[in-house]
Design a protein around this motif. Structure first.
Motif, mmCIF file in Angstrom:
data_model
loop_
_atom_site.group_PDB
_atom_site.id
_atom_site.type_symbol
_atom_site.label_atom_id
_atom_site.label_comp_id
_atom_site.label_asym_id
_atom_site.label_seq_id
_atom_site.Cartn_x
_atom_site.Cartn_y
_atom_site.Cartn_z
ATOM 1 N N PRO A 266 0.831 -1.211 0.000
ATOM 2 C CA PRO A 266 0.000 0.000 0.000
ATOM 3 C C PRO A 266 0.860 1.253 0.000
ATOM 4 O O PRO A 266 1.940 1.295 0.592
ATOM 5 N N THR A 267 0.375 2.278 -0.672
ATOM 6 C CA THR A 267 1.073 3.562 -0.720
ATOM 7 C C THR A 267 0.038 4.648 -0.947
ATOM 8 O O THR A 267 -1.168 4.385 -0.956
ATOM 9 N N CYS A 276 -3.654 3.814 -2.580
ATOM 10 C CA CYS A 276 -3.568 2.998 -3.780
ATOM 11 C C CYS A 276 -2.530 1.905 -3.546
ATOM 12 O O CYS A 276 -1.969 1.787 -2.458
ATOM 13 N N VAL A 277 -2.285 1.104 -4.574
ATOM 14 C CA VAL A 277 -1.401 -0.044 -4.452
ATOM 15 C C VAL A 277 -0.290 0.081 -5.491
ATOM 16 O O VAL A 277 -0.539 0.416 -6.650
ATOM 17 N N VAL A 297 -1.067 2.659 -10.008
ATOM 18 C CA VAL A 297 -2.273 3.156 -10.677
ATOM 19 C C VAL A 297 -3.234 3.627 -9.599
ATOM 20 O O VAL A 297 -3.551 2.886 -8.669
ATOM 21 N N CYS A 298 -3.665 4.895 -9.704
ATOM 22 C CA CYS A 298 -4.587 5.463 -8.723
ATOM 23 C C CYS A 298 -6.009 5.413 -9.272
ATOM 24 O O CYS A 298 -6.290 6.000 -10.321
ATOM 25 N N THR A 305 1.912 5.818 -12.872
ATOM 26 C CA THR A 305 3.354 6.067 -12.813
ATOM 27 C C THR A 305 4.095 4.744 -12.865
ATOM 28 O O THR A 305 3.583 3.711 -12.439
ATOM 29 N N ASN A 306 5.298 4.775 -13.420
ATOM 30 C CA ASN A 306 6.157 3.604 -13.379
ATOM 31 C C ASN A 306 7.579 4.078 -13.133
ATOM 32 O O ASN A 306 7.966 5.173 -13.532
ATOM 33 N N GLU A 307 8.327 3.262 -12.455
ATOM 34 C CA GLU A 307 9.677 3.636 -12.058
ATOM 35 C C GLU A 307 10.546 2.392 -12.039
ATOM 36 O O GLU A 307 10.070 1.282 -11.774
ATOM 37 N N VAL A 308 11.821 2.585 -12.342
ATOM 38 C CA VAL A 308 12.785 1.486 -12.355
ATOM 39 C C VAL A 308 13.915 1.822 -11.396
ATOM 40 O O VAL A 308 14.453 2.937 -11.419
ATOM 41 N N LYS A 309 14.276 0.864 -10.547
ATOM 42 C CA LYS A 309 15.394 1.033 -9.634
ATOM 43 C C LYS A 309 16.339 -0.152 -9.793
ATOM 44 O O LYS A 309 15.893 -1.284 -9.988
#
Length: 474
Positions: A266-267, A276-277, A297-298, A305-309
């Motif tokens: 959760p975030t 959202c998740v 996805v809200c 949003t998408n992010e890469v780490k």
């Protein structure tokens, strides 16, 4: 928008969400507010917009029909930046005075040649210009001069001499340097050559001190407790997230156990703050390393949003990757761009900082398309006030970028990542050199290590010292 004197923000009678429903279709949203001058009801107008090549901001404008009081203010529309920012600009021509400036409440402004500084939190955040900043200083100094000339004539004479120097700066009789330092990282000075690089501007980031974090309301779990000695309710949610992400970042979680598995935690939405998740998956990029892909996805506001780490830590050396895009085949190359990686297109003289596009796993075509979308979407606030030369230059740049995306122009794309966590796919799977791809490894400078927080990180004999401390405590 010109610089205006501001008073403390007015008290609002209703709660306003960060994302305003009418922004995109109907412009500003109006709410009824109490006037801090006469205490009658006035009107506050709020607009969530985006400053080109910067970020989202909330512009607030209050007016009272009863007494005529007006108040303008600006607040960042996103989260506090992870680091503070220091922007230094050398002003040499009258045109440089027209550079737009975004100042937050936590910005200090310094004119180097006069050894003069406007302290942080002494003024409200605003959208202004370099000339507007100097004008506001002059107005403030001249405000009590009539009384001061009678009561303190010597001080009045000194202030008069200083105001003369400020007026000479406005007339650009001498070049001068202005520096804005903001611990929140939410200040900005316009680059009139954007998206090309600006040789007159120097931008650096710095790590906030403990006291500066407290000033912004940022506390660690040990520092934030309630009266009964327990932490706030949101700490439990943060701990859930850290239990998932921290072991991966530290390399203490066996990565092979997470391959192919989609984890959820959760975030809060970065735009509307609704629950959202976030989905997280660990995958391996061939001939490179494991990476963590996160997507959010809200359902409330529809934000995606998408992010890469990177799945490991910072590499021992930085990496600079140059790829020549000759045609459609090169557009299909896979690209991993970390959030600290800068992007430069040599033929277009276009430079995009690491934080602009964030971390992402895409293709060369996807990278160029994302850059174009961000530049186009970010041109809404200042576009109407740009001069014809600036508009013509931006139109020409977008035309060149469209031609490059269509494969009609050869490009050389340079990815510079001081963390060494970026990657571009080679088209030769047999291990032979790819003539269009050049990779250089380099040792980071002291300033680069400082921005990454590596200079203060102690790793030598760390395990032995920790073991000694544990034995002594036992």
């Amino acid at each position: 928008m010109s610089s205006t004197e501001t008073a403390p923000a007015e008290t609002m009678n209703v709660s306003v969400p960060l994302v305003l429903e009418d922004d995109l279709e109907h412009g500003a949203t109006e709410i009824e507010s109490m006037c801090m001058n006469c205490h009658a009801n006035g009107t506050t107008r709020l607009l969530l917009t985006q400053i080109p090549f910067y970020k989202e901001v909330v512009i607030m404008s209050f007016s009272c029909d009863q007494c005529g009081f007006q108040n303008n203010e600006i607040q960042p529309g996103g989260e506090i930046a992870p680091q503070g920012i220091r922007i230094s600009v050398r002003l040499e021509t009258v045109k440089d005075l027209n550079r737009r400036v975004v100042k937050s409440d936590y910005s200090s402004v310094r004119i180097e040649e006069l050894d003069f500084e406007i302290a942080a939190q002494s003024q409200k955040g605003e959208v202004t210009t370099i000339e507007g900043i100097v004008d506001r200083v002059i107005r403030g100094l001249e405000q009590d001069q009539p009384v001061r000339r009678i009561q303190h004539p010597e001080a009045a004479e000194q202030i008069e001499q200083f105001v003369t120097k400020l007026n000479e700066l406005k007339e650009m009789k001498n070049a001068f340097t202005i520096t804005i330092e903001d611990i929140s990282g939410n200040s900005f000075i316009e680059n009139p050559l954007a998206p090309q690089r600006d040789s007159k501007t120097t931008i650096s980031h710095f790590k906030r001190t403990k006291e500066q974090n407290h000033l912004l309301g940022i506390f660690t779990r040990d520092e934030v407790t309630t009266d009964d000695g327990k932490g706030p309710s949101n700490i439990a949610e943060e701990e859930k997230e850290n239990k998932l992400l921290k072991p991966i970042a530290e390399g203490s979680w066996p990565l092979e156990e997470l391959q192919g598995e989609v984890l959820q935690f959760p975030t809060n939405c970065p735009e509307c703050k609704a629950d959202c998740v976030t989905n997280m998956k660990l995958t391996t990029i061939p001939h490179f390393k494991e990476v963590v892909i996160m997507a959010t996805v809200c359902d409330n506001c529809g934000l995606r949003t998408n992010e890469v780490k990177p799945g490991g830590g910072i590499e021992e050396k930085g990496v600079k990757i140059e790829v020549t895009v000759r045609g459609r085949v090169d557009f299909s190359r896979d690209v991993l761009k970390s959030e600290s990686c800068g992007l430069y297109i040599r033929e277009l003289d276009c430079e995009v900082g690491g934080g602009a596009l964030g971390g992402r796993f895409t293709t060369i075509e996807g990278l160029l398309t994302a850059m174009k979308e961000q530049l186009v979407e970010g041109s809404g606030m200042f576009m109407d006030s740009n001069d014809e030369e600036t508009k013509r230059r931006l139109d020409g740049f977008f035309g060149q970028l469209d031609a490059a995306i269509a494969g009609q122009q050869q490009l050389t794309i340079v990815l510079d990542d001081p963390t060494g966590n970026s990657y571009v796919q080679s088209l030769n799977d047999d291990g032979t050199p790819d003539g269009a791809l050049r990779i250089f490894r380099y040792h980071r400078s002291h300033d680069q290590n400082e921005e990454l927080g590596l200079n203060d990180m102690k790793t030598e004999n760390y395990g032995e010292e920790a073991l000694t401390e544990t034995s002594e405590s036992s």
